[in-house]
Design a protein around this motif. Structure first.
Motif, short mmCIF file in Angstrom:
data_model
loop_
_atom_site.label_atom_id
_atom_site.label_comp_id
_atom_site.label_asym_id
_atom_site.label_seq_id
_atom_site.Cartn_x
_atom_site.Cartn_y
_atom_site.Cartn_z
N HIS A 73 52.10 -4.30 16.01
CA HIS A 73 52.77 -4.62 17.27
C HIS A 73 51.91 -5.53 18.14
CE1 HIS A 73 55.68 -1.62 16.08
NE2 HIS A 73 54.73 -0.70 16.03
N THR A 74 51.06 -6.32 17.52
CA THR A 74 50.18 -7.19 18.29
C THR A 74 50.93 -8.43 18.79
OG1 THR A 74 49.48 -8.26 16.24
CG2 THR A 74 48.08 -6.50 17.10
N VAL A 75 50.41 -8.98 19.87
CA VAL A 75 50.94 -10.20 20.47
C VAL A 75 50.27 -11.40 19.82
CG1 VAL A 75 51.14 -11.52 22.62
CG2 VAL A 75 51.41 -9.02 22.65
N ASP A 76 51.05 -12.44 19.53
CA ASP A 76 50.47 -13.69 19.05
C ASP A 76 49.82 -14.40 20.24
OD1 ASP A 76 49.81 -16.11 17.92
OD2 ASP A 76 51.87 -16.77 17.57
N VAL A 77 48.50 -14.56 20.19
CA VAL A 77 47.78 -15.14 21.33
C VAL A 77 47.49 -16.63 21.14
CG1 VAL A 77 46.76 -12.91 21.91
CG2 VAL A 77 45.50 -14.48 20.42
#
Length: 369
Positions: free
Chosen positions: A282-286
């Motif tokens: 569930h990580t955000v694309d940074v």
């Protein structure tokens, strides 16, 4: 054979963890504090724990300063498994004018060289050397090709089974070493692993980019996804190290779950090593976030698995100042399932071909979330 300790088997790993009543912390924190422990002597009835969720199995110095056909083994900074030959493989990061090599061996508990080393060459057949490459991370693709991260440019290079370079993967311009980019020399793409059954190549930055301000703890992880006959850069993951630490290695141990090694060194205390687990589902694309300090909430949460510096010393000796003589310049890592939910985690240290450092394989059992 130097300093070999075969203390326990894979089956013993699960029993050891059960006896130690080790459990993964129930709470995750994006920037947790340090864990503490104390070293003890050789293996005994008491579990050889490395808090909070790991235990020491043993170590081997069998490859330290070993010479094979006139070539000294050293500078090992990664571990990968080659399923085609059922062998483990490590690359030499760099050593003056020596050709860049891959060394093969079968047993992580007693690593003995098998066969000839493989020399890695440029597309025209010219060998890479310690002057032209600094290979730090290694994985073996499902095709059998070798993928290696190179800190010099930085670059991610793919080599065929005969050692010749096939292609390189694109690295964003800001990851280049200053002044061309925002990275620090000798602190770029050091960690490397495969994910999603080889459909992804994941590479971690050892140091921070100058554009990621704040306290210097922000790091970026690049994810390349299989596309046609190659790989394309699909996203970036934000990560935060403990103050003063760097990332020498990252390894997938389960789908979307990775073990991250954090390390530091100082003349006063020697090497400190900690292992953290992250879940990237569930990580955000940074990729589009210019400065991670402006969006710290996007950083992936992590859980401390082991303060390796607090492991028992297992009777090891050190050639330089160390809080724990079992410690050295650990930079490579591999994690494989054992039994009953435990994982066997092996670290390898890069001796930099120096008299005060040791090529050491350290085996741990760990419960990973």
């Amino acid at each position: 054979m130097l300093g070999v300790r075969r203390t326990r088997s894979y089956a013993g790993a699960a029993a050891l963890l059960a006896a130690a009543s080790l459990a993964v912390p129930v709470a995750a924190d994006a920037h947790p504090g340090h864990a503490h422990g104390h070293p003890s002597g050789h293996a005994s009835a008491a579990p050889a724990t490395c808090p909070p969720s790991a235990a020491a199995l043993g170590y081997s110095d069998a490859l330290d300063k070993r010479v094979v056909d006139g070539v000294e083994i050293g500078g090992l900074s990664d571990i990968a498994y080659d399923a085609r030959t059922h062998r483990y493989v490590s690359s030499v990061d760099n050593h003056a004018d020596d050709p860049s090599r891959l060394w093969f061996y079968r047993d992580l508990a007693d690593p003995t060289p098998v066969g000839d080393p493989l020399v890695l060459t440029q597309p025209d057949g010219t060998p890479y050397t310690g002057r032209t490459a600094d290979f730090e991370g290694l994985a073996v693709l499902p095709s059998g090709d070798f993928v290696v991260s190179d800190e010099v440019e930085p670059a991610i290079r793919i080599f065929s089974r005969d050692g010749r370079e096939r292609t390189t993967l694109p690295v964003p311009p800001r990851f280049a070493v200053t002044p061309a980019g925002e990275a620090t020399d000798n602190a770029t793409l050091e960690g490397l692993t495969l994910a999603d059954h080889g459909r992804e190549i994941v590479a971690s930055m050892e140091g921070t980019l100058s554009g990621d301000t704040g306290d210097g703890t922000f790091r970026r992880i690049l994810v390349y996804t299989k596309a046609g006959h190659g790989y394309r850069l699909s996203r970036q993951i934000g990560y935060r190290v403990e103050p003063g630490m760097r990332i020498p290695e990252i390894q997938e141990y389960a789908p979307h779950r990775f073990l991250v090694m954090e390390a530091s060194w100082s003349a006063e205390v020697g090497n400190e090593i900690r292992l953290y687990a992250i879940d990237t589902r569930h990580t955000v694309d940074v990729s589009r976030i210019t400065d991670l300090a402006d969006a710290p909430e996007t950083v992936v949460p992590k859980r401390l698995v082991s303060d390796v510096t607090s492991c028992p010393d297992l009777g090891a000796s050190a050639k330089e100042t160390q809080l724990n003589p079992l410690m050295d310049n650990y930079e490579g890592m591999i994690a494989t399932p054992a039994r009953r939910g435990a994982f066997d985690v092996t670290l390898v240290s890069d001796d930099n071909f120096g008299a005060t450092q040791t090529t050491r394989f350290l085996r741990l059992a760990a419960r990973l979330p």
